[in-house]
Scaffold this motif. Structure first.
Motif, PDB file in Angstrom:
ATOM      1  N   LEU A   1       0.840  -1.202   0.000  1.00 30.22           N
ATOM      2  CA  LEU A   1       0.000   0.000   0.000  1.00 30.22           C
ATOM      3  C   LEU A   1       0.875   1.253   0.000  1.00 30.22           C
ATOM      4  CD1 LEU A   1      -3.003  -0.658   2.389  1.00 30.22           C
ATOM      5  CD2 LEU A   1      -3.080   0.054   0.011  1.00 30.22           C
ATOM      6  N   VAL A   2       1.876   1.252   0.871  1.00 24.07           N
ATOM      7  CA  VAL A   2       2.753   2.425   0.964  1.00 24.07           C
ATOM      8  C   VAL A   2       3.470   2.634  -0.371  1.00 24.07           C
ATOM      9  CG1 VAL A   2       4.785   3.383   2.110  1.00 24.07           C
ATOM     10  CG2 VAL A   2       3.048   2.167   3.445  1.00 24.07           C
ATOM     11  N   ALA A   3       4.005   1.538  -0.908  1.00 21.47           N
ATOM     12  CA  ALA A   3       4.745   1.639  -2.167  1.00 21.47           C
ATOM     13  C   ALA A   3       3.818   2.101  -3.292  1.00 21.47           C
ATOM     14  CB  ALA A   3       5.368   0.293  -2.512  1.00 21.47           C
ATOM     15  N   ALA A   4       2.622   1.547  -3.349  1.00 24.64           N
ATOM     16  CA  ALA A   4       1.693   1.898  -4.426  1.00 24.64           C
ATOM     17  C   ALA A   4       1.306   3.366  -4.334  1.00 24.64           C
ATOM     18  CB  ALA A   4       0.458   1.005  -4.369  1.00 24.64           C
TER      19      ALA A   4
ATOM     20  N   LEU B   1      -9.110   5.501   6.782  1.00 21.59           N
ATOM     21  CA  LEU B   1      -8.170   6.608   6.603  1.00 21.59           C
ATOM     22  C   LEU B   1      -6.958   6.160   5.802  1.00 21.59           C
ATOM     23  CD1 LEU B   1      -7.943   8.512  10.006  1.00 21.59           C
ATOM     24  CD2 LEU B   1      -8.490   9.436   7.770  1.00 21.59           C
ATOM     25  N   GLY B   2      -6.421   5.012   6.191  1.00 24.93           N
ATOM     26  CA  GLY B   2      -5.225   4.511   5.522  1.00 24.93           C
ATOM     27  C   GLY B   2      -5.479   4.298   4.043  1.00 24.93           C
ATOM     28  N   LEU B   3      -6.584   3.633   3.741  1.00 24.88           N
ATOM     29  CA  LEU B   3      -6.889   3.353   2.334  1.00 24.88           C
ATOM     30  C   LEU B   3      -7.150   4.645   1.569  1.00 24.88           C
ATOM     31  CD1 LEU B   3      -9.076   0.129   2.541  1.00 24.88           C
ATOM     32  CD2 LEU B   3      -6.661   0.360   1.986  1.00 24.88           C
ATOM     33  N   ALA B   4      -7.821   5.605   2.225  1.00 24.22           N
ATOM     34  CA  ALA B   4      -8.116   6.870   1.550  1.00 24.22           C
ATOM     35  C   ALA B   4      -6.824   7.600   1.219  1.00 24.22           C
ATOM     36  CB  ALA B   4      -9.022   7.732   2.416  1.00 24.22           C
ATOM     37  N   VAL B   5      -5.890   7.617   2.175  1.00 22.01           N
ATOM     38  CA  VAL B   5      -4.624   8.319   1.935  1.00 22.01           C
ATOM     39  C   VAL B   5      -3.876   7.647   0.782  1.00 22.01           C
ATOM     40  CG1 VAL B   5      -2.349   8.827   2.908  1.00 22.01           C
ATOM     41  CG2 VAL B   5      -4.416   9.220   4.268  1.00 22.01           C
ATOM     42  N   ALA B   6      -3.819   6.303   0.815  1.00 25.37           N
ATOM     43  CA  ALA B   6      -3.119   5.589  -0.258  1.00 25.37           C
ATOM     44  C   ALA B   6      -3.782   5.878  -1.601  1.00 25.37           C
ATOM     45  CB  ALA B   6      -3.109   4.100   0.031  1.00 25.37           C
ATOM     46  N   THR B   7      -5.127   5.865  -1.633  1.00 26.79           N
ATOM     47  CA  THR B   7      -5.854   6.106  -2.878  1.00 26.79           C
ATOM     48  C   THR B   7      -5.600   7.521  -3.388  1.00 26.79           C
ATOM     49  OG1 THR B   7      -7.541   4.606  -2.091  1.00 26.79           O
ATOM     50  CG2 THR B   7      -8.125   5.988  -3.969  1.00 26.79           C
ATOM     51  N   LEU B   8      -5.670   8.493  -2.476  1.00 23.15           N
ATOM     52  CA  LEU B   8      -5.459   9.883  -2.879  1.00 23.15           C
ATOM     53  C   LEU B   8      -4.043  10.068  -3.414  1.00 23.15           C
ATOM     54  CD1 LEU B   8      -7.328  11.690  -0.002  1.00 23.15           C
ATOM     55  CD2 LEU B   8      -7.836  11.900  -2.431  1.00 23.15           C
ATOM     56  N   ALA B   9      -3.088   9.421  -2.745  1.00 31.72           N
ATOM     57  CA  ALA B   9      -1.703   9.525  -3.198  1.00 31.72           C
ATOM     58  C   ALA B   9      -1.586   8.951  -4.605  1.00 31.72           C
ATOM     59  CB  ALA B   9      -0.779   8.792  -2.231  1.00 31.72           C
ATOM     60  N   ALA B  10      -2.226   7.795  -4.819  1.00 37.34           N
ATOM     61  CA  ALA B  10      -2.124   7.159  -6.125  1.00 37.34           C
ATOM     62  C   ALA B  10      -2.824   7.995  -7.190  1.00 37.34           C
ATOM     63  CB  ALA B  10      -2.731   5.762  -6.064  1.00 37.34           C
ATOM     64  N   LEU B  11      -3.936   8.642  -6.832  1.00 41.79           N
ATOM     65  CA  LEU B  11      -4.701   9.423  -7.806  1.00 41.79           C
ATOM     66  C   LEU B  11      -4.047  10.770  -8.103  1.00 41.79           C
ATOM     67  CD1 LEU B  11      -8.394   8.830  -6.704  1.00 41.79           C
ATOM     68  CD2 LEU B  11      -7.270   7.967  -8.750  1.00 41.79           C
ATOM     69  N   ALA B  12      -3.208  11.225  -7.187  1.00 41.20           N
ATOM     70  CA  ALA B  12      -2.687  12.581  -7.316  1.00 41.20           C
ATOM     71  C   ALA B  12      -1.742  12.724  -8.515  1.00 41.20           C
ATOM     72  CB  ALA B  12      -1.959  12.984  -6.045  1.00 41.20           C
TER      73      ALA B  12
END
Lengths: 291, 845
Positions: free
Chosen positions: B424-427, B786-797
């Motif tokens: 997740l962090v890497a993605a 929260l964790g999944l949202a942050v990872a998703t937002l990071a990936a979408l950014a």
């Protein structure tokens, strides 16, 4: 075999006035029959009354299926003594003790604990009364599995939001020989140890009365004997009042007094019983009931 | 019936009260599935019927050719047809009759109030039978510049009578007298739209067509084959005109309108799926508990000679019965659910047609199958455990201790968790949305596997404060820890629901923050924006003209939107005026310039340029509806924040837009006032100037931002409400698990009561347990979400800085609702526990 007249050894004092709530230390007609002479007044055992059932009637079920578990039972429980309640199965002995303990309601009659009329109490007040003034030991499943022995011991007090007197608790633990087991859960204790914790819990709040319902029913004879000895000693050294339901004449022989029930009434009693005397009494009762 | 089956049936019936909540969970999940299917089927069906009805009786339709029919649920607008084309069509052999049609979208005002139907307000020219399905119910057909015919349904809803005046606006605005009311086919009106019919010249004027027409309808002569005529017309008119079978045209229109319904269907079914998954935990738990309570009975069966396969079969059979019964109930509820969903979707601003519900065979089949299969799958684990009960357990006196999770399971769980977290962090770091998806899936599996280990630990931790309640609190905490598997299932179900809700709320909050960030670049004092969905009629060009003529206005700049095909996929672009835009917005160019746009250039957002590897001077192939594929010169590259302010990563000039699009409507008009002008006075003047265009909304910056935020909030609101459904099922799970374990703990409760626990204390003990389970789920769910949202937002950014906005208020509300929900879930079991008879409880074996 002599035929015993089917009379109540403890005549109810004035059954027409069930509202009476005084503790009468020397009730008229108060009888303490000897082994062979029911109805014969004896000086012993007398003394202050801890609890009293007056003309108690309790019926289960309705109509055709109705069973009269108690049919005008009256009994006095003397303070500081170890009383055993015996009788054939279905005689109403458990019902009587449950009624005395405020666990079960009654249809008519009166239950007094000290000056308190149990019938006049709300469900909540009866619960508080059990917590503060009574102690219980059941045949099995006496302890809450999730709590340690020590926590189980203190349960009635912690439920009331208080803590046990540490000196008294230490004394109890020492007397019951539980010192090393206090931090254990019930599952880690032997049956005898579990019952001793249960007895400790029953005594922790220094209740007016302790009820024990077949406390040795699930124990081997040695553990049972140790427990009964402890209960008898508790009446002697701590002036504790104990009422025990049992079907075992051996267990009953530890008591100061045995009360016999049949068909929902007290039919006889014995003071300072032995196992043999109790057994012969039961045999006579059986014959009487059967006849 | 074999004896085992008879036993299965008897068991199911005997334990029906224990299975009631399971039934309810299945039924609720299935109702959601069925409701989603019924609603979307109904909407599609109604739209099909609507478009079929309006083109009934016409054989062929002639329109301008377009490279594609529709984009993002909206039909593309085509160029009008020249006036003389009607005669050319009429002259083709085999054509019996022709009708020139003016048709488009507009707005309707009645007594100064805008009528807002679910879909567009259709403005069209009146046609006599057999060309149209319109049938006058009162009055007469519209003749002349001030007459209009309205559909009977709208007239009834708006209490409009013959002779009343209504204002119809499209490109121009006309106040017209109602002279007739019409039905459409056999109906009073269309399911989704208001219909306004005028004569052809008035229609042409309203729609700004001049002497041109929107389309030409053709009737073939008797005995002439329609396909042959179609070919002859195509040959005669040339390729810039498209000749379409009217039914095909209707189907294409319907398809365009149905596109948003397809998205809705996917979203609804995904949410219904979440409900079913949560329900599956509840089902597994119920079967697990009931079978534990029946362990001795099962052992007796085994001792009596039942094979473990037979025991397994009997449990699965019971699950089958519950699944079928629940699915059947749920399918029936689904019809009601469809209505409720329609109401919810509408309140979130989705245009769905009104009409009788359509229940298809496949809906029934899917709903029944979904519920039954989920129940069966959920019961497999408990059934396998039941089959393993050894015959000797029939003789065992005490309850078997709950089995600890096995080592293999733990290892698997920790390994999965060890894989999922770094993934997740890497993605997130590598901006890979697929990686985040895979990581999330792994994480969920890991948590389900590790639940029996993690849930009790978390319960011990979270339960600290509960101990303050004294013994009842202490016991409540202990009970949650005592049966890890059970607690884990209840917690996981609720945590899953809460994780999804907090995920959506963080995602929504962040999207709001991102969309607000761009607006800082806009310096305009006031904005005029189209109130409806942009493509259902933007602002008439008349609006910008009138605003421009106001004395207080210094600069006016406008923006338009359009769709284009990017290698087959629909994409959006914006068109701006390169000269005036810099006066109303701070635009940062990283290369090239806006003024270099011309009518053949495009400006890209920096992120788009990077993705495509384009630089100033390169060309980009784009497919437009009007003129097909074109090569555009990259005239400049714009900073991403500036592109954000214009809501598009592809920017054309207005001149370029006019080449590629037939649409002539504005999305936003930016207004800069003269220095020293009172804004509120200027605003009043603006409002007055555009009053007869009801979709023209005058807003300041704050209101414009609020308008955007409101649109996002509506969607988040809808999704949250629907996810709330999954949470409700999870809360039912708490009630169910507690109620069942009360049965197990009867003796313990009897003892506690005998020893002096009051009813009030007992009730609090049970409620505290429910609240504790909910609290553990809240902690787990929110952390996960929260964790999944942050990872998703990071990936979408992508290349932009990651924006995470945590809506603290909303999260606190979720916490409060979940904890209160837990309390409510504990009410029933608490009451049941308090009502237990002390004596009977002690005597229970």
């Amino acid at each position: 075999m002599t035929t015993i007249p089917a009379i109540t050894p403890i005549p109810a004092p004035e059954p027409t006035t069930p509202g009476r709530a005084t503790t009468d230390h020397t009730a008229p007609g108060h009888a303490a029959p000897g082994h062979a002479a029911p109805g014969h007044a004896a000086p012993d055992p007398t003394g202050p009354i801890a609890a009293r059932a007056v003309d108690v009637v309790k019926t289960y079920g309705r109509g055709e299926a109705a069973v009269r578990a108690l049919d005008g039972a009256s009994v006095d429980i003397q303070r500081g003594r170890f009383t055993a309640v015996m009788g054939p199965s279905g005689s109403g002995k458990s019902t009587l003790v449950h009624a005395l303990a405020g666990l079960d309601s009654i249809d008519s009659g009166q239950i007094l604990l000290g000056d308190t009329d149990l019938g006049a109490l709300s469900e909540r007040d009866r619960t508080l009364l059990r917590r503060e003034r009574l102690g219980f030991v059941f045949q099995a499943f006496n302890l809450i599995p999730a709590l340690t022995a020590e926590e189980n011991l203190a349960l009635p007090l912690t439920l009331a939001g208080t803590r046990p007197d540490p000196v008294w608790q230490a004394e109890l633990v020492q007397m019951l020989g539980l010192g090393a087991r206090l931090r254990h859960r019930p599952a880690e204790l032997s049956g005898g140890q579990q019952q001793r914790v249960a007895v400790g819990r029953a005594l922790i709040a220094r209740p007016e009365l302790v009820f024990a319902d077949e406390p040795t029913g699930n124990l081997d004879s040695r553990a049972g004997a140790a427990l009964l000895t402890f209960l008898r000693d508790a009446t002697r050294s701590l002036d504790q009042t104990i009422v025990m339901v049992t079907h075992d004449p051996g267990a009953a022989s530890y008591a100061d007094r045995v009360v016999f029930l049949a068909d929902g009434r007290i039919v006889d009693e014995q003071v300072d019983p032995t196992a043999e005397s109790v057994l012969s009494h039961l045999a006579r009762l059986d014959a009487q009931v059967g006849g | 019936m074999t004896p085992m089956w008879r036993l299965t049936l008897r068991n199911a019936l005997a334990h029906r009260s224990r299975l009631a909540l399971t039934w309810l969970a299945v039924a609720l999940g299935v109702a959601f599935v069925a409701g989603s299917l019924v609603l979307t089927d109904t909407s599609s069906h109604l739209l099909d019927a609507q478009f079929r009805t309006t083109s009934a009786g016409v054989d062929l339709t002639v329109r301008s050719a377009a490279a594609f029919n529709s984009a993002m649920g909206v039909e593309v607008q085509r160029d009008p047809l020249p006036a003389d084309l009607t005669e050319r069509v009429d002259a083709v052999p085999g054509v019996a009759r022709v009708r020139a049609v003016a048709a488009g979208a507009g707005q309707l005002q009645v007594r100064g109030r805008t009528v807002a139907p679910n879909g567009p307000t259709l403005v069209g020219s009146w046609g006599e039978a057999p060309f149209t399905a319109y049938a006058l119910r009162a009055g007469h057909a519209p003749r002349g510049a001030d007459e209009v015919v309205l559909d009977a349904a709208t007239a009834r809803q708006q209490r409009i009578a013959l002779g009343d005046r209504i204002t119809v606006s499209a490109t121009t605005s006309h106040t017209l007298r109602v002279v007739g009311l019409t039905g459409i086919g056999g109906q009073e009106g269309l399911a989704n739209s208001a219909v306004v019919l005028v004569d052809l010249p008035t229609g042409q004027s309203l729609l700004g067509l001049g002497s041109r027409v929107s389309s030409i309808e053709v009737l073939a002569a008797e005995g002439v084959a329609v396909p042959g005529l179609s070919a002859r017309l195509t040959a005669a008119l040339g390729t810039q005109y498209a000749v379409t079978n009217s039914q095909d045209a209707a189907a294409a229109s319907a398809d365009a309108a149905k596109e948003s319904i397809r998205y809705l269907r996917i979203v609804l079914l995904a949410l219904a799926g979440a409900g079913l998954v949560v329900g599956a935990f509840l089902i597994a738990n119920t079967f697990g508990i009931v079978l534990t309570q029946r362990a001795r009975e099962l052992a007796l069966l085994r001792a009596a000679g039942a094979t473990s396969r037979q025991v397994f079969g009997s449990v699965v059979g019971e699950a089958l019965l519950v699944g079928l019964a629940g699915s059947a109930g749920g399918t029936l509820l689904g019809v009601g659910a469809a209505r409720a969903l329609r109401g919810l979707a509408r309140s979130a601003g989705l245009a769905l047609p009104d009409g009788p519900l359509t229940v298809t065979g496949s809906t029934l089949g899917i709903a029944l199958a979904a519920g039954t299969v989920v129940t069966l799958l959920a019961a497999l684990g408990p059934a396998r455990r039941a089959a393993r009960v050894a015959p000797v357990e029939a003789m065992r006196a005490s309850e078997p201790a709950p089995s600890a999770p096995r080592r293999g399971r733990l290892t698997t769980g920790w390994v999965l968790l060890g894989l999922a977290a770094p993934l997740l962090v890497a993605a997130g770091w590598m901006r890979s949305i697929a990686g985040v998806g895979l990581g999330a899936a792994l994480l969920l599996v890991a948590l389900v596997v590790l639940g029996p280990v993690l849930a009790p630990r978390l319960a011990r931790l979270v339960g600290r404060p509960v101990e303050r309640l004294g013994v009842p609190g202490r016991l409540a905490r202990e009970s949650t820890v005592r049966n890890p598997r059970r607690t884990a299932a209840t917690v996981t179900a609720l945590a899953l629901g809460l994780a999804l809700i907090s995920f959506v709320s963080v995602l929504g909050g962040s999207v709001k923050a991102i969309s607000a960030a761009g607006t800082e670049a806009i310096r305009a004092d006031l904005l005029v924006q189209s109130s409806g969905e942009e493509m259902l009629g933007g602002l008439s060009p008349e609006v910008v003209g009138r605003v421009d003529r106001l004395p207080d206005v210094a600069v006016v700049s406008r923006a338009r939107f359009g769709h284009w095909l990017d290698q087959g996929a629909t994409s959006a672009l914006a068109a701006v005026d390169p000269v005036t835009l810099p006066e109303v917005a701070d635009i940062t160019m990283t290369a090239g310039s806006l003024s270099a746009l011309g009518n053949d250039g495009i400006v890209l957002a920096a992120s788009a340029a990077t993705e495509r590897g384009l630089q100033v001077g390169d060309t980009l192939a784009m497919t437009f509806p009007r003129d097909g594929e074109q090569l555009l010169r990259v005239a400049g590259v714009m900073a991403d924040e500036s592109a954000q302010a214009l809501s598009s990563r592809y920017i054309l000039s207005l001149d370029g837009y006019a080449r590629h699009y037939s649409e002539d409507v504005d999305a936003t008009v930016y207004v800069k006032l003269m220095g020293g002008v009172d804004q509120s006075r200027a605003r009043a003047a603006l409002k007055a100037a555009v009053a007869d265009f009801p979709n023209a909304q005058v807003r300041d910056q704050a209101e414009a931002a609020a308008g955007r935020a409101a649109a996002i909030e509506q969607v988040i609101g809808l999704v949250t409400v629907l996810l709330g459904f999954a949470v409700l099922i999870a809360l039912l799970g708490i009630t169910n698990t507690l109620a069942l374990s009360i049965v197990e703990r009867t003796r313990e409760i009897g003892l506690l009561r005998a020893v002096g626990m009051t009813r009030t204390q007992l009730r609090w003990m049970v409620r505290a347990e429910a609240v504790l389970v909910a609290a553990v789920a809240v902690v787990g769910g929110i952390v996960l979400g929260l964790g999944l949202a942050v990872a998703t937002l990071a990936a979408l950014a992508a290349d932009n800085p990651v924006v995470v906005s945590i809506p603290v208020g909303q999260l606190l509300a979720i916490v409060a609702v979940a904890v209160l929900g837990g309390l409510a879930a504990g009410l029933l079991p608490a009451r049941r526990a308090a009502q237990l008879d002390v004596l009977a409880s002690i005597a229970t074996q």
